[in-house]
Design an enzyme around this catalytic site. Structure first.
Site, mmCIF file in Angstrom:
data_model
loop_
_atom_site.group_PDB
_atom_site.id
_atom_site.type_symbol
_atom_site.label_atom_id
_atom_site.label_comp_id
_atom_site.label_asym_id
_atom_site.label_seq_id
_atom_site.Cartn_x
_atom_site.Cartn_y
_atom_site.Cartn_z
ATOM 1 N N GLU A 301 11.779 69.865 -9.822
ATOM 2 C CA GLU A 301 11.703 70.958 -10.366
ATOM 3 C C GLU A 301 12.805 71.976 -10.764
ATOM 4 O OE1 GLU A 301 7.461 72.111 -7.703
ATOM 5 O OE2 GLU A 301 9.319 72.381 -6.798
HETATM 6 N N1 IFG Z 1 6.404 70.511 -4.799
HETATM 7 C C1 IFG Z 1 7.708 70.655 -4.407
HETATM 8 C C2 IFG Z 1 8.158 71.088 -2.905
HETATM 9 C C3 IFG Z 1 6.812 71.855 -2.347
HETATM 10 C C4 IFG Z 1 5.511 71.132 -2.547
HETATM 11 C C5 IFG Z 1 4.460 71.687 -1.590
HETATM 12 C C6 IFG Z 1 7.980 68.289 -4.465
HETATM 13 C C7 IFG Z 1 9.039 67.113 -4.594
HETATM 14 C C8 IFG Z 1 5.275 71.231 -3.944
HETATM 15 N N2 IFG Z 1 8.467 69.577 -4.881
HETATM 16 O O1 IFG Z 1 7.081 68.111 -3.858
HETATM 17 O O2 IFG Z 1 9.172 71.782 -2.900
HETATM 18 O O3 IFG Z 1 6.975 73.269 -2.545
HETATM 19 O O4 IFG Z 1 3.373 70.845 -1.799
#
Ligand code: IFG
Length: 489
Positions: A301
């Protein structure tokens, strides 16, 4: 004998072998190299039984639980074990202490649930006669705990370590830094924790682990056969670091501490040299705290980092990890920077094909599977679940159990699967009760997918074995979710 989770490779109850009964005279016989496992086993059994259960090195005959290291069948590998029980005693045999620990977890489940009580309980403490030969399908069986969104005290982390060890999980991935908090002391950049660790989602006091406390967690996990994989997420998910040191920001201005739950708004400054000094110092101190082979450097992200900058950043950072003698792990987006074949990308997508992953596998990388719609334990069970998120969908027990890591991703054959990991993100979780409600009963499902042969995979069998775990969780004070899919006793 047929209730063990994860399902063993082979179980042969001995109908007319009687059973082994622990008594006040029982001795734990552990040869050199197995002493610590013997003490661990004794520690598990003493509170409920009230027995002395001395751990001795010299060979004893009857009334013994013996832990033996030695030559076992090659297919058992380093984590497999053989367990034999009859009226005279129990013998667990393995090539390594890790294998003995896995045998101990199975022995635990062969004893009545009351054995998990931390105070004196009524027996009889019997072990059914028979033989188990067992070894894992995948080498990497992990659980991840996000201690950045909400901070969890060392004792809460140890409690989770105890719980994941019940199911032969052998890796604990700690998500140690994010936008909302930096949780591991870095002596060369002290404000990361004194300031960057001073809050959390919702504005609470946050917290952090001193390097001493962190070393203690690492050895606590190691005594249970669990290696800790520390994660410092970068270049995104870095607001806590950017807030702590103005000079790390491209414009030289530190953003405020962040207590919300948005993602993707932060990035280290790719074109500043201080960024690479910072990352180098952090990785150096982290490597010194990590007996395990992996450092996880995140990579997810990075929405405000351009792709060329993202690649430029990791092409400078990846060699730093290797120079420290560690292997790289990271979220699968990291594949864009073409990491070494020794790197372990962690797949967290929700589809069963991904071009980056297919390319990495073609180059020889192994993949760690954490499909968000199957293994993310912070996903709600259903629309009524009070905790958790739902962006990857709802995950009931049969969803967590109902997939095969060996065939799940197109272009990723079983031989390229390192194993599985169940992440537990803590945007909505604040204490051990919350952790347990989300992790149980789904973590045992992921643990079985990581350990058991696909030939044993069977929902009817799993759901009944899961029901039989409930009295054990109750004795352990685990506040589990009573899924309507399971006929709980
Ligand atoms: N995605 C984000 C996390 C967390 C997650 C919550 C990943 C690799 C959603 N990144 O999962 O930081 O916010 O379900």
């Amino acid at each position: 004998m047929n209730q063990v989770i994860p399902a063993p490779v082979s179980v042969a109850p001995d109908r007319n072998g009687g059973e082994f009964r622990l008594t006040s005279q029982t001795v734990i016989q552990a040869e050199r190299g197995a002493q610590r496992v013997g003490e661990y086993l004794a520690g598990l059994l003493r509170p409920a039984t009230g027995y002395r259960l001395p751990v001795t090195g010299d060979r004893r005959s009857d009334g013994t639980i013996s832990l033996a290291l030695g030559r076992v069948d090659a297919q058992l590998g380093d984590e497999g074990y053989e367990l034999e029980a009859d009226r005279r005693g129990v013998e667990i045999k393995a090539r390594t202490a890790a294998g003995l620990l896995n045998g101990v977890q199975s022995l635990r489940q062969l004893l009545p649930a009351q054995v998990e009580s931390r105070s004196l309980a009524r027996g009889p403490w019997t072990v059914p006669a028979g033989r188990i030969v067992d070894y894992p399908r995948f080498a990497h069986r992990g659980a991840m705990l996000d201690v950045a969104r909400h901070f969890f005290a060392p004792d809460e982390v140890k409690r989770y370590i105890d719980q994941i060890s019940l199911y032969k999980i052998n890796e604990l991935h700690l998500h140690l830094a994010d936008d909302q908090g930096w949780r591991i002391e870095i002596k060369s950049w002290p404000r990361l924790t004194t300031y960057g660790g001073s809050t959390e989602v919702g504005g609470g006091p946050g917290g952090y682990y001193t390097q001493e406390q962190y070393r203690d967690l690492v050895s606590y996990a190691a005594a249970r056969g669990i290696a800790v994989i520390p994660e410092i997420d970068m270049p995104g998910h870095t607001n806590a670091a950017l807030a702590s040191y103005a000079e790390l920001n491209c414009d030289g201005v530190a953003p405020p501490l962040y207590t919300g739950t948005d993602v993707g708004f932060s990035s280290l400054c790719i074109d500043k040299e201080i960024t690479y000094r910072f990352v180098g110092d952090v990785l150096r101190e982290l490597a010194a705290l990590t007996p395990g082979e992996y450092l996880h450097i995140g990579g997810d992200e990075a929405h405000v980092t351009t792709e060329p900058d993202y690649i430029k950043f990791f092409q400078r950072v990846l060699p730093m990890v290797e120079a420290l003698g560690k292997k790289v792990s990271g979220w699968h987006e990291l594949i864009k920077a073409t990491p070494a074949v020794s790197a372990l990308p962690q797949y967290w997508g929700t589809t069963n094909s991904n071009a980056l992953v297919t390319d990495a596998v073609a180059r020889g990388n192994k993949i760690l599977l954490s499909p968000a719609n199957k293994s993310y334990l912070d996903m709600k069970y259903d629309e009524n679940t009070p905790l958790g998120l739902s962006w990857a969908g709802f995950i009931e027990v049969d969803d967590a159990y109902g997939w095969d890591p060996g065939t799940y991703l197109q272009g990723v054959p079983e031989s390229s699967v390192a194993g599985v990991e169940a992440p537990l993100w803590s945007e909505t979780l604040e204490n051990s009760d919350h952790i347990e409600f989300m992790a149980f009963p789904r973590l045992p499902a992921i643990a079985e997918l990581g350990w058991s042969p696909w030939s044993t995979h069977d929902w009817a069998s799993f759901r009944s074995r899961l029901a039989a775990q409930a009295p054990r969780w109750t004795e352990l004070g685990i506040d589990f979710y009573r899924s309507p899919q399971i006929d709980w006793p």
